[in-house]
Design an enzyme around this catalytic site. Structure first.
Site, PDB file in Angstrom:
ATOM      1  N   SER A 106       0.716  -0.830  -0.184  1.00 18.92           N
ATOM      2  CA  SER A 106      -0.378  -0.195   0.318  1.00 18.92           C
ATOM      3  C   SER A 106       1.089   1.562   0.085  1.00 18.92           C
ATOM      4  O   SER A 106       1.783   1.303  -1.149  1.00 18.92           O
ATOM      5  CB  SER A 106      -0.643   0.015   1.166  1.00 18.92           C
ATOM      6  OG  SER A 106      -2.312   1.127   0.992  1.00 18.92           O
ATOM      7  N   HIS A 118      -2.139  -1.094  -4.578  1.00 22.80           N
ATOM      8  CA  HIS A 118      -4.035  -1.404  -4.560  1.00 22.80           C
ATOM      9  C   HIS A 118      -4.001  -0.067  -4.704  1.00 22.80           C
ATOM     10  O   HIS A 118      -3.641   1.042  -4.327  1.00 22.80           O
ATOM     11  CB  HIS A 118      -4.461  -2.374  -3.532  1.00 22.80           C
ATOM     12  CG  HIS A 118      -4.296  -1.925  -2.101  1.00 22.80           C
ATOM     13  ND1 HIS A 118      -4.611  -2.587  -0.984  1.00 22.80           N
ATOM     14  CD2 HIS A 118      -3.740  -0.594  -2.087  1.00 22.80           C
ATOM     15  CE1 HIS A 118      -4.402  -1.522   0.323  1.00 22.80           C
ATOM     16  NE2 HIS A 118      -4.161  -0.722   0.007  1.00 22.80           N
TER      17      HIS A 118
END
Length: 196
Positions: free
Chosen positions: A96, A121
């Site tokens: 992330s 993501h």
């Protein structure tokens, strides 16, 4: 408990907590969730080491599941702001927001250990219960801007197109060290410590 290291000096013994001792060698540990107090600590260390000697590289070891976008971007902006090159070494995982930080190291100096993982993501957000529709629309617009900002950084850092990064970040996308190297987020997989 933080380990203590004892060094012999000309004046006798001196004890350091392990992180202070690593800082003497220009090593910063970025571990755990990215949040404001952790980011402030990393930023302070980056600024300190740059002020101490901006001609020497700083070594940022990264093992994080990600976290706060604003805290992470503050770290990235500081890495870009200082004169010293920041070498990034991913151990464990950079997921992330961690991928944005780790891939923002100095080009040619972004490393990863063989069994570490990367994960990209789209950013997550929420408005909480009882939120008015107008506030939800504002939050959604902000989330879209945030996603665009992060994907732009990831595209620049990897050499991939914005469209590819956007598509690849649609869902959790885990990458091995080899896949991360091929994607362009890192420059080398390190089996042993060969940093300069």
């Amino acid at each position: 408990m933080i380990p203590v290291v004892i060094e012999q000096t000309s004046r006798g013994e001196r004890s350091y907590d392990i992180y202070s001792r690593l800082l003497k060698d220009r090593i910063i540990m970025l571990t755990g969730p990215v949040e404001d107090s952790m980011a402030n600590s990393v930023i302070a260390q980056l600024l300190f080491l740059d002020a101490q000697d901006s001609t020497k590289d700083i070594y940022l070891y990264v093992n994080t599941p990600g976290g706060s976008v604003s805290a992470g971007l503050a770290i990235v902006d500081t890495m870009n702001f200082i004169k010293a090159d920041v070498q990034t070494i991913v151990m464990g995982m950079a997921a992330s927001m961690g991928t944005v930080i780790a891939s923002s190291g100095a080009k040619g100096k972004r490393f990863m250990l063989p069994n570490a993982e990367y994960m990209i993501h789209q950013p997550m957000g929420g408005t909480g219960g009882g939120t008015q529709q107008t506030d939800m629309a504002i939050a959604a617009e902000h989330l879209l801007k945030t996603r665009n900002t992060l994907e732009k950084i990831l595209a620049e850092n990897s050499g991939q197109s914005m469209e590819k990064v956007h598509a690849d970040a649609e869902r959790d996308n885990w990458m091995s060290a080899q896949e991360t190297l091929e994607y362009g987020f890192i420059d080398e997989i390190m089996a042993n410590n060969s940093l300069n």
